[in-house]
Design a protein around this motif. Structure first.
Motif, PDB file in Angstrom:
ATOM      1  N   GLU A 117       0.815  -1.215   0.000  1.00 45.31           N
ATOM      2  CA  GLU A 117       0.000   0.000   0.000  1.00 45.31           C
ATOM      3  C   GLU A 117       0.849   1.267   0.000  1.00 45.31           C
ATOM      4  O   GLU A 117       0.353   2.353  -0.310  1.00 45.31           O
ATOM      5  CB  GLU A 117      -0.920   0.018   1.222  1.00 45.31           C
ATOM      6  N   GLY A 118       2.129   1.131   0.360  1.00 41.82           N
ATOM      7  CA  GLY A 118       2.962   2.305   0.504  1.00 41.82           C
ATOM      8  C   GLY A 118       3.684   2.743  -0.755  1.00 41.82           C
ATOM      9  O   GLY A 118       4.221   3.858  -0.797  1.00 41.82           O
ATOM     10  N   PHE A 119       3.724   1.911  -1.791  1.00 42.93           N
ATOM     11  CA  PHE A 119       4.496   2.248  -2.983  1.00 42.93           C
ATOM     12  C   PHE A 119       3.954   3.498  -3.674  1.00 42.93           C
ATOM     13  O   PHE A 119       4.715   4.385  -4.057  1.00 42.93           O
ATOM     14  CB  PHE A 119       4.512   1.071  -3.957  1.00 42.93           C
ATOM     15  N   LEU A 120       2.645   3.579  -3.834  1.00 39.63           N
ATOM     16  CA  LEU A 120       2.044   4.735  -4.479  1.00 39.63           C
ATOM     17  C   LEU A 120       2.295   5.998  -3.670  1.00 39.63           C
ATOM     18  O   LEU A 120       2.670   7.042  -4.229  1.00 39.63           O
ATOM     19  CB  LEU A 120       0.546   4.513  -4.668  1.00 39.63           C
ATOM     20  N   TRP A 121       2.116   5.908  -2.368  1.00 41.73           N
ATOM     21  CA  TRP A 121       2.270   7.095  -1.520  1.00 41.73           C
ATOM     22  C   TRP A 121       3.727   7.512  -1.406  1.00 41.73           C
ATOM     23  O   TRP A 121       4.033   8.703  -1.300  1.00 41.73           O
ATOM     24  CB  TRP A 121       1.670   6.831  -0.155  1.00 41.73           C
ATOM     25  N   LEU A 122       4.636   6.564  -1.423  1.00 39.64           N
ATOM     26  CA  LEU A 122       6.062   6.899  -1.421  1.00 39.64           C
ATOM     27  C   LEU A 122       6.420   7.681  -2.684  1.00 39.64           C
ATOM     28  O   LEU A 122       7.081   8.730  -2.614  1.00 39.64           O
ATOM     29  CB  LEU A 122       6.900   5.630  -1.331  1.00 39.64           C
ATOM     30  N   THR A 123       5.991   7.175  -3.829  1.00 41.52           N
ATOM     31  CA  THR A 123       6.281   7.851  -5.095  1.00 41.52           C
ATOM     32  C   THR A 123       5.642   9.229  -5.139  1.00 41.52           C
ATOM     33  O   THR A 123       6.267  10.212  -5.566  1.00 41.52           O
ATOM     34  CB  THR A 123       5.772   7.003  -6.274  1.00 41.52           C
ATOM     35  N   LEU A 124       4.401   9.315  -4.670  1.00 46.87           N
ATOM     36  CA  LEU A 124       3.696  10.597  -4.688  1.00 46.87           C
ATOM     37  C   LEU A 124       4.360  11.606  -3.758  1.00 46.87           C
ATOM     38  O   LEU A 124       4.525  12.787  -4.106  1.00 46.87           O
ATOM     39  CB  LEU A 124       2.233  10.386  -4.289  1.00 46.87           C
ATOM     40  N   SER A 125       4.764  11.157  -2.582  1.00 47.94           N
ATOM     41  CA  SER A 125       5.403  12.077  -1.637  1.00 47.94           C
ATOM     42  C   SER A 125       6.738  12.581  -2.169  1.00 47.94           C
ATOM     43  O   SER A 125       7.075  13.762  -2.009  1.00 47.94           O
ATOM     44  CB  SER A 125       5.597  11.383  -0.278  1.00 47.94           C
ATOM     45  N   LEU A 126       7.504  11.706  -2.818  1.00 49.76           N
ATOM     46  CA  LEU A 126       8.772  12.136  -3.403  1.00 49.76           C
ATOM     47  C   LEU A 126       8.547  13.084  -4.580  1.00 49.76           C
ATOM     48  O   LEU A 126       9.289  14.057  -4.755  1.00 49.76           O
ATOM     49  CB  LEU A 126       9.582  10.923  -3.851  1.00 49.76           C
ATOM     50  N   ALA A 127       7.535  12.797  -5.386  1.00 46.22           N
ATOM     51  CA  ALA A 127       7.239  13.674  -6.525  1.00 46.22           C
ATOM     52  C   ALA A 127       6.827  15.063  -6.058  1.00 46.22           C
ATOM     53  O   ALA A 127       7.158  16.068  -6.699  1.00 46.22           O
ATOM     54  CB  ALA A 127       6.135  13.056  -7.383  1.00 46.22           C
ATOM     55  N   VAL A 128       6.126  15.128  -4.945  1.00 46.10           N
ATOM     56  CA  VAL A 128       5.686  16.426  -4.424  1.00 46.10           C
ATOM     57  C   VAL A 128       6.801  17.110  -3.642  1.00 46.10           C
ATOM     58  O   VAL A 128       6.955  18.338  -3.710  1.00 46.10           O
ATOM     59  CB  VAL A 128       4.438  16.241  -3.525  1.00 46.10           C
ATOM     60  N   GLY A 129       7.613  16.345  -2.908  1.00 50.29           N
ATOM     61  CA  GLY A 129       8.586  16.936  -2.002  1.00 50.29           C
ATOM     62  C   GLY A 129       9.949  17.236  -2.590  1.00 50.29           C
ATOM     63  O   GLY A 129      10.603  18.200  -2.167  1.00 50.29           O
ATOM     64  N   THR A 130      10.410  16.427  -3.549  1.00 51.16           N
ATOM     65  CA  THR A 130      11.768  16.646  -4.067  1.00 51.16           C
ATOM     66  C   THR A 130      11.961  17.981  -4.795  1.00 51.16           C
ATOM     67  O   THR A 130      13.082  18.512  -4.770  1.00 51.16           O
ATOM     68  CB  THR A 130      12.191  15.486  -4.994  1.00 51.16           C
ATOM     69  N   PRO A 131      10.935  18.578  -5.448  1.00 49.88           N
ATOM     70  CA  PRO A 131      11.167  19.913  -5.996  1.00 49.88           C
ATOM     71  C   PRO A 131      11.559  20.937  -4.938  1.00 49.88           C
ATOM     72  O   PRO A 131      12.344  21.851  -5.213  1.00 49.88           O
ATOM     73  CB  PRO A 131       9.821  20.266  -6.654  1.00 49.88           C
ATOM     74  N   ALA A 132      11.034  20.781  -3.727  1.00 58.76           N
ATOM     75  CA  ALA A 132      11.423  21.684  -2.644  1.00 58.76           C
ATOM     76  C   ALA A 132      12.889  21.495  -2.289  1.00 58.76           C
ATOM     77  O   ALA A 132      13.601  22.463  -1.986  1.00 58.76           O
ATOM     78  CB  ALA A 132      10.545  21.442  -1.415  1.00 58.76           C
ATOM     79  N   LEU A 133      13.368  20.249  -2.318  1.00 53.53           N
ATOM     80  CA  LEU A 133      14.778  19.997  -2.036  1.00 53.53           C
ATOM     81  C   LEU A 133      15.672  20.690  -3.057  1.00 53.53           C
ATOM     82  O   LEU A 133      16.712  21.271  -2.705  1.00 53.53           O
ATOM     83  CB  LEU A 133      15.055  18.493  -2.037  1.00 53.53           C
ATOM     84  N   SER A 134      15.292  20.647  -4.325  1.00 55.88           N
ATOM     85  CA  SER A 134      16.089  21.292  -5.368  1.00 55.88           C
ATOM     86  C   SER A 134      16.051  22.808  -5.237  1.00 55.88           C
ATOM     87  O   SER A 134      17.070  23.481  -5.427  1.00 55.88           O
ATOM     88  CB  SER A 134      15.590  20.870  -6.750  1.00 55.88           C
ATOM     89  N   ALA A 135      14.878  23.362  -4.917  1.00 60.54           N
ATOM     90  CA  ALA A 135      14.760  24.815  -4.780  1.00 60.54           C
ATOM     91  C   ALA A 135      15.576  25.322  -3.596  1.00 60.54           C
ATOM     92  O   ALA A 135      16.310  26.319  -3.705  1.00 60.54           O
ATOM     93  CB  ALA A 135      13.290  25.209  -4.622  1.00 60.54           C
ATOM     94  N   ILE A 136      15.460  24.642  -2.463  1.00 62.40           N
ATOM     95  CA  ILE A 136      16.242  25.026  -1.283  1.00 62.40           C
ATOM     96  C   ILE A 136      17.730  24.828  -1.542  1.00 62.40           C
ATOM     97  O   ILE A 136      18.558  25.645  -1.141  1.00 62.40           O
ATOM     98  CB  ILE A 136      15.777  24.224  -0.062  1.00 62.40           C
TER      99      ILE A 136
END
Length: 218
Positions: free
Chosen positions: A122-141
Motif C-alpha cells: 500500500e505504501g508504494f504509491l504514496w512513497l512515489t507521490l510524496s517524493l514527486a511532491v517533495g523533491t522539488p522543494a529539495l532542489s529549490a532550497i
C-alpha cells in the motif's frame, strides 16, 4: 530559458554529480540498512518510508554544489548576470535542471528500492507521490544554498550545514505521507502540508538565490 535548461541538463550528465551518482548513493544507503538493523522483515517494513526518504534527501545533497560551481568556474555566471534573463529565472531554471537530473530519477527508482526494505504494498504509491511532491522543494532550497556558497573554497560542507536544517520539514512531512500510506491511514493533511511547503519554496527560493548570487558577484 529553454536553451539554459538544456545546457544545464547536459552539464549535469557530462560533468559528474548527476543522476548516476545520486542513484548509486541511494542504492548503497538502502542496501546497507538491512545490515545495520537486521534482516527482520517487520522492522524493515516499519522503517522503510523514513529510510527511503532519508536516502533520497542525502542523494539530492550530493550534487548541490554542482548547481552553480561550473558556471562560476568558467565565467558563465557573470554573463548570465548581464543577460536579459532575470536572475530569478536563472535560479529557477537551475533548480528545475537539478530536479530533472536528480529528484525525478530518485522518485522513479524509490519503489524498486522499497522492495529491498519490504515496504508494504500500500505504501508504494504514496512513497512515489510524496517524493514527486517533495523533491522539488529539495532542489529549490538546494539552489539557494548553492547560491550562498558559490565561489567559496571547499564550500560543500558549508552548503550541507546551510540546507540540512531547511530540509528537515520536507523530510518529516514526506516520510509521514509515505508512512501513513503504507499503514493504510489518512494522508491528506500531511500531503497538503508537503505540497504547500513545496509551493512556498518554489515561490520564495529563486528570489533568495538570485539575491545571494548578486551579492557574490559584487
Amino acid at each position: 530559458m529553454r536553451a539554459l535548461l538544456l545546457r544545464d541538463l547536459s552539464l549535469s550528465v557530462r560533468a559528474g554529480g548527476g543522476f548516476g551518482l545520486a542513484l548509486a548513493f541511494f542504492l548503497i544507503v538502502v542496501a546497507l540498512v538491512p545490515f545495520a538493523v537486521g534482516p527482520a522483515t517487520s522492522t524493515l517494513s516499519l522503517i522503510a518510508p523514513g529510510i527511503l526518504w532519508l536516502g533520497a534527501l542525502l542523494a539530492c545533497l550530493l550534487s548541490l554544489d554542482r548547481i552553480l560551481a561550473l558556471d562560476w568556474e568558467d565565467g558563465s555566471l557573470d554573463l548570465l548576470a548581464t543577460a536579459p534573463i532575470p536572475m530569478e529565472g536563472v535560479a529557477a531554471v537551475k533548480a528545475l535542471a537539478h530536479w530533472v537530473t536528480t529528484g525525478l530519477p530518485l522518485t522513479l527508482a524509490a519503489p524498486a528500492l522499497g522492495v529491498l526494505l519490504n515496504l508494504a504494498p500500500e505504501g508504494f504509491l504514496w512513497l512515489t507521490l510524496s517524493l514527486a511532491v517533495g523533491t522539488p522543494a529539495l532542489s529549490a532550497i538546494g539552489t539557494f544554498g548553492a547560491a550562498l556558497t558559490v565561489g567559496v573554497r571547499r564550500g560543500g560542507l558549508l552548503l550541507s550545514l546551510i540546507v540540512l536544517p531547511l530540509y528537515v520539514p520536507v523530510l518529516i512531512l514526506g516520510s509521514e505521507v509515505a508512512r501513513r500510506g503504507a499503514a493504510g491511514m489518512e494522508t491528506g493533511t500531511a500531503l497538503a502540508l508537503l505540497g504547500a511547503l513545496t509551493l512556498g519554496s518554489l515561490a520564495a527560493m529563486p528570489f533568495a538565490a538570485a539575491a545571494a548570487i548578486r551579492i557574490n558577484l559584487r
